[in-house]
Design a protein around this motif. Structure first.
Motif, PDB file in Angstrom:
ATOM      1  N   ALA A  61      11.041  31.518 137.024  1.00  0.00           N
ATOM      2  CA  ALA A  61      11.089  30.667 137.095  1.00  0.00           C
ATOM      3  C   ALA A  61      11.259  29.170 136.503  1.00  0.00           C
ATOM      4  O   ALA A  61      12.006  29.238 135.519  1.00  0.00           O
ATOM      5  CB  ALA A  61       9.476  29.664 137.039  1.00  0.00           C
ATOM      6  N   SER A  65       9.195  24.437 136.200  1.00  0.00           N
ATOM      7  CA  SER A  65       7.973  24.946 136.817  1.00  0.00           C
ATOM      8  C   SER A  65       7.149  25.880 135.332  1.00  0.00           C
ATOM      9  O   SER A  65       6.117  25.167 135.672  1.00  0.00           O
ATOM     10  CB  SER A  65       8.126  25.720 137.684  1.00  0.00           C
ATOM     11  OG  SER A  65       9.386  25.791 138.405  1.00  0.00           O
ATOM     12  N   LYS A  68       5.216  23.471 132.929  1.00  0.00           N
ATOM     13  CA  LYS A  68       3.596  23.214 133.649  1.00  0.00           C
ATOM     14  C   LYS A  68       2.565  24.321 133.692  1.00  0.00           C
ATOM     15  O   LYS A  68       1.496  24.714 133.760  1.00  0.00           O
ATOM     16  CB  LYS A  68       3.714  22.783 135.140  1.00  0.00           C
ATOM     17  CG  LYS A  68       3.680  21.765 135.138  1.00  0.00           C
ATOM     18  CD  LYS A  68       4.706  20.922 136.936  1.00  0.00           C
ATOM     19  CE  LYS A  68       3.026  20.385 137.425  1.00  0.00           C
ATOM     20  NZ  LYS A  68       3.291  19.946 138.628  1.00  0.00           N
ATOM     21  N   SER A 103       3.773  22.695 144.041  1.00  0.00           N
ATOM     22  CA  SER A 103       2.804  23.253 143.437  1.00  0.00           C
ATOM     23  C   SER A 103       1.087  23.477 143.637  1.00  0.00           C
ATOM     24  O   SER A 103       0.541  23.686 142.554  1.00  0.00           O
ATOM     25  CB  SER A 103       3.232  22.104 142.278  1.00  0.00           C
ATOM     26  OG  SER A 103       2.968  20.670 142.712  1.00  0.00           O
TER      27      SER A 103
END
Ligand code: PMV
Length: 316
Positions: A61, A65, A68, A103
């Motif tokens: 990733a 990302s 998070k 997401s």
């Protein structure tokens, strides 16, 4: 159990969530209402590992990302007193790089898979609250159908979760046509844009008030399967949300020239009697709301527009 796998669908908000009342707990300032997309989903496999790692469509990733994701795992371990690390492999059946919101389905699928792997046996409401810690809109993706995300009023967030209002069989003719447009990398993350909007936008409070009035009307319109009412309310809510961003300082704009081209095409189609409406989130892509009866006419028009990279038709 050595691994667990789960699938979750993407969702599109008809009444938007935009702004947090608590950033750490990801508590929204207002209620939102969405529809799940059966054509867009994420499948996630989790297993115990020595370190946390995340692969999206087989590729490590991006830093953004990953941030998070690590934040989510820290919160997850703290909340459920878990010491393990996890290897997470996530596959989107839609183009991740095309700027579609992955997401929501991503964190929802991760939540469902972790619940299985760790044997937590959490009920839906708790799963929704857990997914919320990854991304606000993910709290809605642990359900299918039409889903209400309650802002809640408690400071610990225990009443901020989503619930299904109508299941995925309620309106078989409803269609969401995702129009993927040419675009560069996302200019500004939704979290950052929300923060700027809530703290500086001159029209934010007014939009929240108007949006709160639209919510019961929207639920009623979906109950009646009234595409004109659903579409009109969704457009008003979306345009209002984007206006709050333009009225922020610095001003934020997610639209590009192609976005306006699609919006105008939808408006023209409607003027000619075709029931179709648009909604737009934190990126230039447009989602067209219509029915199976009008789908063909809408697709014929969209196919002729320049700047359209891909069109995905979805039911609920
Ligand atoms: O959940 P986030 O942080 O990706 O924010 C979603 C924000 C919008 O997509 C613009 C609106 C919504 O309710 O999904």
């Amino acid at each position: 159990m050595h691994f667990a796998t789960a699938v979750a669908n993407a969702n599109i908000a008809l009444i938007k969530y935009w702004g947090k009342r608590d950033e750490k707990l990801m508590l929204p300032t207002k209620n939102s209402f969405s529809v799940s997309l059966n054509a867009l989903n994420t499948t996630t496999k989790v297993s115990f590992a020595n370190n946390d790692s995340l692969l999206i469509n087989g590729v490590a990733a991006t830093t953004k990302s990953q941030e998070k994701f690590f934040h989510f795992l820290v919160e997850f371990r703290e909340k459920y007193k878990i010491n393990s690390n996890f290897c997470v492999e996530s596959i989107n059946n839609f183009p991740t790089a095309a700027g579609l919101a992955s997401s929501a389905s991503g964190f929802a699928a991760l939540t469902l898979a972790l619940n299985d792997l760790c044997g937590l046996g959490l009920e839906r409401k708790k799963l929704s609250m857990l997914a919320r810690l990854g991304s606000g809109s993910a709290s809605r993706s642990v359900y299918n159908g039409f889903v209400l995300f309650n802002r809640g009023s408690l400071s610990d967030g225990l009443d901020a979760f989503a619930e299904q209002i109508f299941d995925d069989s309620h309106w078989p003719e409803f269609r969401i046509i995702v129009v993927v447009l040419e675009s560069g990398p996302k200019k500004i993350s939704s979290s950052q844009a929300m923060k700027i909007t809530t703290s500086t936008s001159t029209s934010y409070v007014d939009w929240v008030d108007q949006s709160n009035l639209r919510l019961p009307q929207m639920i009623d319109a979906v109950a009646q399967k009234d595409i004109a009412a659903v579409g009109t309310l969704a457009e008003q809510d979306c345009l209002g949300m984007h206006q709050t961003m333009r009225d922020a300082s610095p001003s934020i704009n997610y639209f590009n020239g192609c976005t306006w081209q699609v919006v105008n095409a939808v408006r023209q189609l409607r003027d000619s009697g075709v029931e179709c409406y648009f909604t737009i989130d934190a990126g230039p892509n447009v989602k067209v709301l219509t029915t199976s009866f009008e789908q063909k006419k809408v697709l014929n028009t969209l196919a002729q527009l320049t700047g359209v990279q891909r069109i995905i038709v979805s039911g609920i």
